[in-house]
Design an enzyme around this catalytic site. Structure first.
Site, PDB file in Angstrom:
ATOM      1  N   CYS A 209      11.642   4.631   3.388  1.00 17.53           N
ATOM      2  CA  CYS A 209      11.582   6.062   3.060  1.00 17.53           C
ATOM      3  C   CYS A 209      12.097   6.865   4.253  1.00 17.53           C
ATOM      4  O   CYS A 209      11.486   7.854   4.647  1.00 17.53           O
ATOM      5  CB  CYS A 209      10.171   6.476   2.669  1.00 17.53           C
ATOM      6  SG  CYS A 209       8.918   6.089   3.903  1.00 17.53           S
TER       7      CYS A 209
ATOM      8  N   ALA B 251       0.828  -1.213   0.000  1.00 15.78           N
ATOM      9  CA  ALA B 251       0.000   0.000   0.000  1.00 15.78           C
ATOM     10  C   ALA B 251       0.863   1.264   0.000  1.00 15.78           C
ATOM     11  O   ALA B 251       1.952   1.257   0.578  1.00 15.78           O
ATOM     12  CB  ALA B 251      -0.923  -0.006   1.217  1.00 15.78           C
ATOM     13  N   PRO B 252       0.431   2.330  -0.690  1.00 12.76           N
ATOM     14  CA  PRO B 252      -0.858   2.480  -1.379  1.00 12.76           C
ATOM     15  C   PRO B 252      -0.898   1.906  -2.800  1.00 12.76           C
ATOM     16  O   PRO B 252      -1.886   2.064  -3.497  1.00 12.76           O
ATOM     17  CB  PRO B 252      -1.051   3.992  -1.403  1.00 12.76           C
ATOM     18  CG  PRO B 252       0.334   4.538  -1.462  1.00 12.76           C
ATOM     19  CD  PRO B 252       1.184   3.598  -0.641  1.00 12.76           C
ATOM     20  N   GLY B 253       0.200   1.270  -3.248  1.00 14.06           N
ATOM     21  CA  GLY B 253       0.154   0.544  -4.505  1.00 14.06           C
ATOM     22  C   GLY B 253       1.098   1.007  -5.594  1.00 14.06           C
ATOM     23  O   GLY B 253       1.251   0.323  -6.614  1.00 14.06           O
ATOM     24  N   GLY B 254       1.744   2.160  -5.417  1.00  8.68           N
ATOM     25  CA  GLY B 254       2.587   2.712  -6.481  1.00  8.68           C
ATOM     26  C   GLY B 254       3.662   1.762  -6.981  1.00  8.68           C
ATOM     27  O   GLY B 254       3.877   1.626  -8.195  1.00  8.68           O
ATOM     28  N   LYS B 255       4.343   1.094  -6.072  1.00  7.60           N
ATOM     29  CA  LYS B 255       5.417   0.178  -6.491  1.00  7.60           C
ATOM     30  C   LYS B 255       4.857  -1.015  -7.259  1.00  7.60           C
ATOM     31  O   LYS B 255       5.440  -1.460  -8.250  1.00  7.60           O
ATOM     32  CB  LYS B 255       6.233  -0.281  -5.282  1.00  7.60           C
ATOM     33  CG  LYS B 255       6.993   0.839  -4.604  1.00  7.60           C
ATOM     34  CD  LYS B 255       7.753   0.332  -3.387  1.00  7.60           C
ATOM     35  CE  LYS B 255       8.241   1.504  -2.554  1.00  7.60           C
ATOM     36  NZ  LYS B 255       7.117   2.256  -1.932  1.00  7.60           N
TER      37      LYS B 255
ATOM     38  N   ASP C  53      -0.315 -10.418   6.917  1.00  2.98           N
ATOM     39  CA  ASP C  53       0.732  -9.960   7.824  1.00  2.98           C
ATOM     40  C   ASP C  53       2.060 -10.491   7.304  1.00  2.98           C
ATOM     41  O   ASP C  53       2.271 -11.706   7.264  1.00  2.98           O
ATOM     42  CB  ASP C  53       0.449 -10.474   9.237  1.00  2.98           C
ATOM     43  CG  ASP C  53       1.413  -9.911  10.281  1.00  2.98           C
ATOM     44  OD1 ASP C  53       2.518  -9.472   9.897  1.00  2.98           O
ATOM     45  OD2 ASP C  53       1.065  -9.920  11.471  1.00  2.98           O
TER      46      ASP C  53
END
Length: 451
Positions: free
Chosen positions: A384, A264-268, A313
């Site tokens: 990050c 999440a949020p999914g960009g990669k 998980d």
């Protein structure tokens, strides 16, 4: 009744501090609730809130020099009003008399008329003192100087000063206080960067090519990107180039089995789908069900079919997933200290203890992610943040605990301009003041054996 943008900004700051809401969440909510505001007023609210957060310690320092009562002892509304007024006077092209008068109006409108004289006097003194106020000696105590000058906590600065020289840390702090560019990634399953640039220009945006990733476009004239027809049609998605580089480091190819552990949020995952040309198997996982829905919605909008999102998980080891994937990406939960340009309030919410609490979680995720990689396969660990405990130290500990993996040279995998001195050793650190991206750490490993 006319909506006062200054009142909206004050309410947003109160929600962030008193309501313990993150600044991006509070801003979105307040702008949505006050949707009748003009675009100019919305921009003013956003700039004021973010500007106050980026310069909080400096503003409080200037207010304390001008006030008989220190900021910490003031009522929450007065804190918000004075910080906003001081920011407008010291950092924006707003006449001092206008900032003072509007601040007094808000104070009276919120039933604190008895304190309007105090607000008036303090802000007039702030305007008189200006930004050239005496600060701690940079030579004698660099952390104290940088903390007030650039509004970063002392513990964070001491950590960075142990990693970099003082000029480097000052440049990093400066970059943290500058608004970040918005970057869009081209959905190469539907269009090309050139076609998307032409389309976005037609839709009123000022767009430039990315610095490192060929499908990246930097938006210079920003708006509500999600309202753009090009976005609705799935031609692009929002992603910083640092995040895209972490996905690029995986080297995913069409037809492979790939897992994105904390997706999440999914960009990669969306970037990986482009690399794989929507061919193969891409498993995108996240701990939270509502975030899995976000990934699924994004994939649907983009027309991605190979992606399968599920709640999981990442610390749980599953027999069926052991050595089942060609490539595994672990973008681990972290302290987020590389995101201060976009989420200014992180600097005030994090502590060194928070980081120490994250380390066991990162280690556990790292260990289980490694299990999923087939012999000869690739594992990428990224964060990050800019913290050696979470980055280099975790990498070293992993290699010591997992002799079946070896670091892999990133030359030819990532652009030469980001490799620095460590790219050949299999890891890179992206720094906001050097690379003009989010702060990011990326490490690549290959599992021994296989073809």
């Amino acid at each position: 009744m006319t909506i006062s943008p200054r009142m909206v900004a004050a309410e947003t700051l109160l929600a962030i501090w008193n309501g313990q809401q993150y600044n991006n969440v509070a801003l979105k909510r307040m702008l949505r609730q006050n949707g009748a505001m003009s675009r100019q007023d919305r921009a003013f609210v956003t700039e004021t809130v973010n500007g106050v957060l980026r310069n909080l310690y400096f503003l409080d320092y200037c207010i304390d020099l001008a006030a008989s009562l220190p900021v910490k002892k003031q009522k929450p509304l007065i804190q918000a009003v004075l910080r906003m007024g001081a920011y407008q006077i010291l950092f924006l092209d707003v006449p001092a008399f206008a900032a003072v008068n509007e601040s007094v109006k808000i104070t009276k409108a919120r039933g604190l008329g008895s304190l309007s004289g105090f607000v008036n006097a303090v802000l007039r003194k702030v305007a008189q003192n200006g930004r050239d106020v005496p600060l701690p000696d940079r030579q004698k105590d660099a952390a104290a100087y940088l903390s007030i000058r650039y509004s970063h906590p002392v513990w964070m600065l001491r950590m960075w000063l142990s990693q970099y020289d003082v000029d480097q840390v000052e440049a990093l702090c400066q970059a943290d206080n500058e608004p970040a560019e918005v970057t869009l990634m081209t959905n190469t399953l539907k269009t090309t960067p050139q076609e998307l640039m032409a389309r976005l220009t037609q839709e009123g945006l000022l767009v430039e090519a990315g610095r490192y990733v060929d499908r990246a476009l930097r938006v210079k004239k920003s708006a509500d990107l999600t309202a753009l027809p090009a976005f609705a049609e799935g031609l692009c998605y929002v992603q910083d180039e640092s995040s895209a580089l972490a996905a690029l480091a995986l080297g995913a190819k069409p037809g492979e089995r790939v897992m994105d552990v904390c997706a999440a949020p999914g960009g990669k995952s969306f970037f990986l789908a482009g690399e794989m040309k929507d061919q193969g198997q891409l498993e995108s996982r996240d701990l939270h069900a509502h975030k899995v829905l976000l990934i699924e919605e994004g994939a649907k909008r983009l027309g991605i079919t190979l992606l399968h999102a599920a709640q999981q998980d990442g610390r749980v080891s599953l027999e069926k997933e052991k050595e089942a994937f060609d490539r595994v990406l672990l973008d681990a939960p972290c302290s987020g200290l590389g995101l201060l340009r976009k989420k200014a309030d992180i600097r005030y919410r994090r502590t060194g203890e928070d980081i120490d609490a994250l380390l066991p979680l990162q280690k556990e995720l790292f260990h289980v992610a490694a299990e999923k990689v087939r012999p000869g396969g690739v594992l990428v660990y990224s964060t990050c943040t800019l913290c050696k405990k979470e980055n280099e130290k975790q990498r070293e500990a992993f290699l010591k605990a997992h002799p079946e993996f070896q670091p892999e040279d990133l030359t030819g995998v990532l652009p030469a301009s980001v490799l620095g001195e460590t790219g050949r050793q299999g890891y890179v650190t992206l720094l906001p003041h050097i690379h003009r991206t989010d702060g990011f750490f990326i490490a690549r490993f290959r599992k021994k054996g296989g073809q």
